[in-house]
Design a protein around this motif. Structure first.
Motif, short mmCIF file in Angstrom:
data_model
loop_
_atom_site.label_atom_id
_atom_site.label_comp_id
_atom_site.label_asym_id
_atom_site.label_seq_id
_atom_site.Cartn_x
_atom_site.Cartn_y
_atom_site.Cartn_z
N ASP A 104 -9.11 -4.84 5.94
CA ASP A 104 -9.66 -3.53 5.59
C ASP A 104 -10.98 -3.73 4.84
O ASP A 104 -11.02 -4.48 3.87
N PRO A 105 -12.06 -3.06 5.30
CA PRO A 105 -13.35 -3.30 4.65
C PRO A 105 -13.42 -2.75 3.24
O PRO A 105 -14.22 -3.21 2.43
N LEU A 106 -12.61 -1.75 2.92
CA LEU A 106 -12.72 -1.10 1.63
C LEU A 106 -11.59 -1.48 0.69
O LEU A 106 -11.81 -1.83 -0.47
N LEU A 107 -10.36 -1.41 1.19
CA LEU A 107 -9.21 -1.57 0.31
C LEU A 107 -8.80 -3.03 0.18
O LEU A 107 -8.73 -3.75 1.17
N VAL A 112 -3.55 -1.84 0.91
CA VAL A 112 -3.18 -1.61 2.32
C VAL A 112 -1.67 -1.75 2.45
O VAL A 112 -0.98 -0.92 3.05
N PHE A 113 -1.14 -2.78 1.80
CA PHE A 113 0.28 -3.06 1.84
C PHE A 113 1.10 -1.89 1.29
O PHE A 113 2.17 -1.56 1.77
N LEU A 114 0.54 -1.24 0.24
CA LEU A 114 1.24 -0.10 -0.38
C LEU A 114 0.95 1.19 0.38
O LEU A 114 1.35 2.27 -0.07
N ASN A 115 0.22 1.07 1.48
CA ASN A 115 -0.06 2.24 2.30
C ASN A 115 -1.01 3.23 1.66
O ASN A 115 -0.96 4.42 1.90
N TRP A 116 -1.89 2.72 0.76
CA TRP A 116 -2.86 3.62 0.14
C TRP A 116 -3.98 3.86 1.12
O TRP A 116 -4.36 2.98 1.89
N GLY A 175 -2.26 0.47 -9.56
CA GLY A 175 -3.39 0.09 -8.72
C GLY A 175 -4.10 -1.16 -9.18
O GLY A 175 -5.29 -1.34 -8.96
N PHE A 176 -3.37 -2.04 -9.85
CA PHE A 176 -3.96 -3.33 -10.23
C PHE A 176 -3.19 -4.49 -9.63
O PHE A 176 -3.13 -5.57 -10.21
N GLY A 177 -2.55 -4.23 -8.50
CA GLY A 177 -1.88 -5.33 -7.81
C GLY A 177 -0.48 -5.63 -8.29
O GLY A 177 0.15 -6.57 -7.82
#
Lengths: 357, 276
Positions: A104-107, A112-116, A175-177
């Motif tokens: 994904d170029p942005l996320l 991506v894994f969390l479906n955001w 949102g910090f992994g």
């Protein structure tokens, strides 16, 4: 110029600065210029390891400023180190771009894994290195400012603070992994983060940051502000009756130290390649206190010596006797508290004086 | 002439003058420089101050005496902002309400205090102790970039001479004798150039000669500063005071010259027993 004149004030300081300069220039040079089989060659692993020690030294130095000079026993100083680390980690994550596993170029991958679907607002700007650097300093600074360093329960509160951050950063929703933190970094400022040149540069930068921070701290404690802060450590209420706003001075020194810790964290992350919530662990913050106590509190160079020695022993001993390390650390702390109230540096100074006499 | 009238070139109307509560313009034209009225403080039911009223005139040297527990230290705590009274009012001049200010603000306004137990900064040198007390902008930023001017340096040296510590200006305050620490703290008061000096037990732990010099010093300060001195040593009080206030159980028992006070039957009663 003023800093240089300060640096040459006493022998200990100039000796320390010479060693630091040599380490941060000599090791990268040897690593880059000599062949892999040369006896002077340092492996990339060693270079990063030493770079890591230097960032720990910077962290210890910043704690010594608040604890040794202002008397604030901050038991959550590691939080600021981790925050600086996360700010740098976010920049490094944004540099991965489309090269992640999901492409994904942005996320970043974990989003991506969390479906955001989109980047959270607080991630914006972190693709810019300057902005990330600003955050390295600002995030710890603002948090330290918010904590209003006054009151008797400060030590416990700072400890609770770092624990709260640990729990918060563990959560995926932040949102910090989450648990895994931020890792898999590819490059920094367009250069491959794994390359020996970048590793050597990072070591050089860590050494440089440490030297500059040390000189600035030396300067601060030599100003009137430094003397007010020392006075606060010894007789807080008296300082108030002289017309000084004690809480502003404590806050100033605490915020400055938090920023230094943030810088240390930001230099640490690209060298170890990962930042995760365990950096917020209260145990880490306690270890910093131990480095400073072992090195010698209230001297600035003691913190540097302590941080490097303890971490070197840690590397050595966790390799040889992995289970024994915590016991050894605890034992060392007890020995230092009981027998060496001025730390290793204090012991050496007494020895030197004894020889002169 | 105060700074305002200097700028204006004429004496300003009263309304303007009282609106200014800046340093150097403390309004004392209608009476005392420091007054407290009906002040009460209680700790867990114990009345440390009980409707106490006290008026200090500009430039006077007032001694406060009274047995232990009479409220002398609590009184100083109230004036300097350390303790908030339950009721009453405390004013500096006519316009500055001290009950609305905290300790640093009161100190900056010009009320300074020497503590009962000498409180100097042991880790700093004598010179540095005085430098910290020096009247200057005391914000963090100004402290970081602070540099002593020649005049300020001279001022510190003058005070060092006054308190007899010129010889040990570079020594750590921690190694001074008890009496020297007392003097250093008095010196720190002088550095702040206060309007009002509150001096709690200045001669405790001093030798005879030191006591004499302290008396001379305090006498030389009256007129320029208003002084409130708390002391137990009656002989010392007699040697410096023109006016003595006797406190007892949190109120003013009597006021007057030392002779008047000492012959007051109530004072004799309080000091020589009876009540307890």
């Amino acid at each position: 110029m003023k800093l240089i004149s300060l640096a040459s004030q006493d022998k200990t300081t100039s000796a320390l600065l010479t060693v630091l300069l040599l380490v941060s220039i000599f090791i990268p040079l040897c690593n880059l210029l000599t062949a892999a089989d040369s006896p002077l060659h340092f492996s990339a692993y060693t270079v990063s390891l030493i770079g890591k020690y230097l960032t720990f030294a910077l962290l210890g130095l910043s704690l010594d400023l608040v604890w040794g000079y202002c008397g604030i026993l901050a038991l959550g100083h590691g939080a600021f180190f981790a925050l600086g680390g996360y700010a740098m980690g976010m920049y490094l994550m944004r540099q991965i771009g489309a090269r992640g596993v999901y492409g994904d170029p942005l996320l970043p991958d974990f989003m991506v894994f969390l479906n955001w679907k989109e980047l959270p607002w607080y991630w914006f700007g972190f693709n810019n290195f300057g902005f990330a650097l600003l955050m390295v300093v600002l995030a710890p600074g603002v948090l330290a400012f918010r904590s209003r360093v006054t009151g008797v329960y400060l030590s416990i509160i700072t400890q609770a603070l770092t624990y709260a951050l640990l729990l918060a950063f563990f959560r995926n929703e932040m949102g910090f992994g989450g648990n895994n933190g931020l890792t898999d970094f590819k490059d920094i400022l367009g250069y491959n983060i794994q390359s020996e040149t970048v590793r050597s540069m990072l070591l050089l930068l860590s050494g440089g940051a440490l030297i500059v921070a040390f000189l600035v701290c030396r300067w601060i404690v030599s100003t009137k502000l430094g003397r007010v802060v020392t006075a606060i450590r010894d007789q807080e209420s008296r300082v108030r009756f002289l017309g000084y706003r004690v809480e502003m001075f404590k806050l100033w020194i605490f915020v400055f130290a938090a920023m230094l810790a943030g810088v240390a964290g930001a230099l640490y992350v690209p060298q170890v390649g990962i930042i995760n919530p365990s950096e917020f662990s209260p145990l880490n913050s306690l270890e910093i206190v131990i480095w400073v106590a072992m090195g010698g509190r209230g001297t600035l160079y003691g913190a540097i010596v302590g941080a490097v020695l303890v971490n070197y022993s840690k590397t050595l001993l966790t390799g040889l006797l992995p289970d024994a390390w915590l016991f050894i650390l605890g034992g060392l702390f007890i020995v230092v508290t009981l027998l060496l109230p001025d730390g290793i540096v204090g012991l050496l100074q007494r020895k030197l004086k004894g020889q002169m006499a | 002439m105060n700074p305002i009238s200097e700028n204006l070139g004429f004496e300003p109307p009263k309304a303007v003058a009282t609106a200014w509560v800046v340093d150097g313009a403390i309004d004392t034209r209608h009476g005392p420089i420091l007054y407290m009225e009906d002040v009460s403080v209680s700790f867990d039911g114990f009345k440390a101050l009980n409707n106490m009223s006290l008026y200090i005139d500009e430039g006077e040297l007032r001694c406060l005496i009274g047995p232990n527990g009479a409220g002398k230290t609590t009184l100083m705590d109230v004036i300097t902002g350390k303790t908030r009274p339950d009721s009453g009012s405390v004013f500096f001049g006519q316009t500055i309400n001290l009950l609305k200010m905290d300790e640093p603000a009161i100190a900056q306004a010009g009320i300074c205090r020497k503590f009962q137990k000498p409180s100097v900064f042991d880790a700093l040198t004598v010179f540095e102790n005085l430098e910290l007390a020096l009247k200057a902008n005391k914000s963090t930023w100004h402290s970081l970039f602070f540099r002593l001017t020649t005049e300020q340096c001279d001022r510190i040296n003058d005070v060092l001479l006054t308190i007899g510590l010129s010889g040990c200006s570079q020594q750590r305050a921690g190694i001074l004798s008890h009496g020297q620490k007392q003097w250093l703290e008095i010196g720190m008061l002088l550095m702040q150039e206060p309007k009002v000096m509150l001096v709690d037990e200045p001669i405790a732990g001093m030798t005879h000669q030191e006591i004499e010099r302290t008396a001379e010093l305090l006498l030389s300060l009256q007129g320029k500063h208003s002084l409130v001195v708390v002391e137990h040593d009656m002989e010392f009080v007699r040697s410096i005071a023109s006016k003595v206030t006797v406190l007892h159980e949190g109120t003013v028992l009597t006021e007057g010259t030392m002779d008047e006070v000492q012959n007051d039957p109530r004072v004799i009663q309080v000091y020589l027993g009876g009540s307890c």
